[in-house]
Design an enzyme around this catalytic site. Structure first.
Site, PDB file in Angstrom:
ATOM      1  N   SER A 191      -4.171 -22.179 -31.675  1.00 58.99           N
ATOM      2  CA  SER A 191      -3.876 -21.768 -32.237  1.00 58.99           C
ATOM      3  C   SER A 191      -2.318 -21.802 -32.082  1.00 58.99           C
ATOM      4  O   SER A 191      -1.585 -20.188 -32.660  1.00 58.99           O
ATOM      5  CB  SER A 191      -4.161 -20.241 -31.712  1.00 58.99           C
ATOM      6  OG  SER A 191      -5.189 -19.639 -32.225  1.00 58.99           O
ATOM      7  N   LYS A 228       3.600 -12.262 -30.062  1.00 57.56           N
ATOM      8  CA  LYS A 228       2.639 -11.962 -30.848  1.00 57.56           C
ATOM      9  C   LYS A 228       1.927 -11.031 -29.870  1.00 57.56           C
ATOM     10  O   LYS A 228       2.043 -10.091 -29.284  1.00 57.56           O
ATOM     11  CB  LYS A 228       1.535 -13.517 -30.976  1.00 57.56           C
ATOM     12  CG  LYS A 228       0.453 -13.386 -31.168  1.00 57.56           C
ATOM     13  CD  LYS A 228      -0.591 -14.459 -30.456  1.00 57.56           C
ATOM     14  CE  LYS A 228      -1.811 -14.593 -30.841  1.00 57.56           C
ATOM     15  NZ  LYS A 228      -3.051 -15.902 -31.019  1.00 57.56           N
ATOM     16  N   SER A 234      -3.990 -18.827 -34.450  1.00 53.86           N
ATOM     17  CA  SER A 234      -3.426 -17.635 -34.666  1.00 53.86           C
ATOM     18  C   SER A 234      -2.117 -16.834 -34.949  1.00 53.86           C
ATOM     19  O   SER A 234      -2.016 -15.421 -34.497  1.00 53.86           O
ATOM     20  CB  SER A 234      -4.729 -16.750 -33.907  1.00 53.86           C
ATOM     21  OG  SER A 234      -4.693 -17.307 -33.100  1.00 53.86           O
TER      22      SER A 234
END
Length: 471
Positions: free
Chosen positions: A179, A80, A155
């Site tokens: 997330s 990420k 996210s």
């Protein structure tokens, strides 16, 4: 399986050790798939193909020479883009950090490289990670490989989409309010939110400090529990940069020990309804674990609504108070999704020193009460969200005649960020529209091994993982 990119990470590493496939072959297959699918999905926001190929050639040379090989030797992974990967952007989806290049690897990236994994690139996020869908002004929108008109979640949405579509064998996301778990649920993969400190969040932006250290964690995402467990073993362990770090040794329970755990399940929280298919998925999971020899009983813990309200104070209100000043004079750089989040935050009473202290003490008191309930049911089984993956831009849904709003739909994960419980999501079924539905398994703090062990049994019983249509 003819498509190398859908082998599990564990099998990839095994076949590399056995010289059945080469790291170069594996990297080339993933890069080809990224070249074909990423223009549609926009999961990777940065790809370093040259370095990945160089690392693959080095990995192949080590196999040929008979050198000792790491647990994930030659396995292509993604990270990420809120985590430091040396030489790659760490922009967290915001123009405020445009062009920010990490100078060194985060500790967890170092651990993955030491295990032999090859980092392909970094994946897209919503701006400053404050959404359950992935879109920003810097890199644009990420689409689901199950339906391009839907989000893979947020996210860690870019990470979930990349793994689900076979563009990455696994990777790392972060989770302050679902997330990791919501994108795993939306995208038909597995994800683990660990106890704060079990996997170091050092090198993550925004940093996990103050009250956010109670909520925000980093954790593995993969297509199978075997891969999730392997990633967890590589990633776990204390680091001085993580304020919640603790020297907790690995301890995998035996089959007989794990089946002594009582499991409490609930289909909804009594406040936010879930879709009928989600209810069925929870029941299916409960029945599957019961048939596998577990004692599974209906049980809804007390304090869930109190946990939701307190989580909102920390994540939404305090988060908005920290983020809003960052955009003074740069309001034009604010993405619509983050602007909406800040509007929600501004609509709540601001926190003062007194109210923050009151909320913090309230959280600790609630946590003690909650964990006391878990003495009877050390494992909990519940939805990961009220709905499956939603269409881009949707903000409310009607379920059982009641309007479910955006923030409320994810309360099923938010509680456990507030309370510090580890939780994993496992694919269990699919909606009538063919969308994945995952179920959440939650344990007591520092007992990730128990969570992953129960999740493995559930995966074996349900066998619900599927290759998405866009693959």
């Amino acid at each position: 399986m003819s498509d190398l990119t859908f082998l599990s990470a564990v099998v990839m590493a095994q076949q590399i050790r056995e010289k059945k496939i080469s790291p170069v072959e594996l990297i080339d297959a993933h890069l080809a798939k990224i070249g074909r699918l990423n223009p549609k999905l926009n999961a990777f926001m940065h790809l370093d193909a040259d370095r990945a190929r160089r690392d693959a050639r080095t990995a192949e040379d080590e196999v040929v020479r008979g050198n000792p090989l790491g647990r994930l030797h030659g396995v292509p992974i993604s990270i990420k883009s809120s985590l430091d990967v040396a030489g790659m952007p760490c922009e967290a989806g915001t123009r405020l950090r445009a062009g920010q290049i990490a100078s060194q690897d985060a500790p967890l990236v170092e651990r993955l490289r030491h295990a032999g994994a090859i980092v392909l690139g970094v994946t897209n996020t919503p701006e400053l990670l404050m959404a359950w869908e992935t879109d920003n002004l810097l890199c644009g929108r990420t689409n689901s490989p199950w339906d391009l008109e839907r989000t893979p979640g947020g996210s860690s949405g870019g990470e979930a989409a990349a793994i689900a579509a076979g563009m990455s064998a696994g990777g790392v996301g972060s989770d302050g309010g679902g997330s990791i778990r919501v994108p795993a649920h939306f995208s038909g993969i597995c994800g683990l939110k660990p106890t704060p400190g079990r996997i170091p969040a050092t090198g993550h932006f925004p940093a996990s400090g103050g009250p956010f250290a109670l909520l925000g964690v980093v954790g593995p995402m993969a297509r199978s529990l075997a891969d999730l467990k392997a990633l967890f073993e590589v990633l776990q362990g204390p680091d001085d940069g993580d304020t919640c770090a603790a020297p907790v040794p690995l301890r995998w329970p035996g089959k007989h020990e794990i089946r002594k755990l009582r499991i409490g399940y609930f289909e909804d929280d009594g406040r936010t309804p879930v879709t009928p298919e989600t209810r069925v998925a929870v029941r299916t999971a409960a029945d599957a674990l019961r048939s596998a020899g577990f004692q599974v009983e209906h049980f809804r813990p007390e304090g869930l609504e109190e946990a939701r309200v307190l989580w909102k104070k920390f994540f939404v209100v305090a988060g908005g108070m920290l983020i809003r000043p960052m955009f003074h004079g740069r309001e034009h750089d604010l993405s619509p999704i983050l602007k909406q989040f800040l509007d929600w935050s501004a609509a709540e009473p601001s926190l003062t020193a007194d109210t923050m202290l009151e909320a913090w003490i309230g959280r600790d008191t609630l946590r003690a009460r909650f964990l006391a309930q878990m003495r009877q049911y050390p494992m909990l089984l519940c939805p990961a969200a009220a709905i499956p993956a939603f269409r881009h831009g949707e903000r409310s849904w009607t379920i059982d005649g009641k309007t479910v709003t955006y923030l409320d739909a994810w309360s099923y994960t938010e509680w456990f960020n507030l309370l510090g419980n580890p939780g994993a999501v496992v694919p269990v079924s699919h909606s009538v529209e063919g969308l994945p539905i995952g179920v959440q398994i939650v344990g007591r703090p520092w007992e990730e091994e128990q969570v992953l062990s129960v999740a493995t049994v559930l995966e074996e019983q349900c066998n619900a993982w599927r290759i998405p249509p866009l693959s």
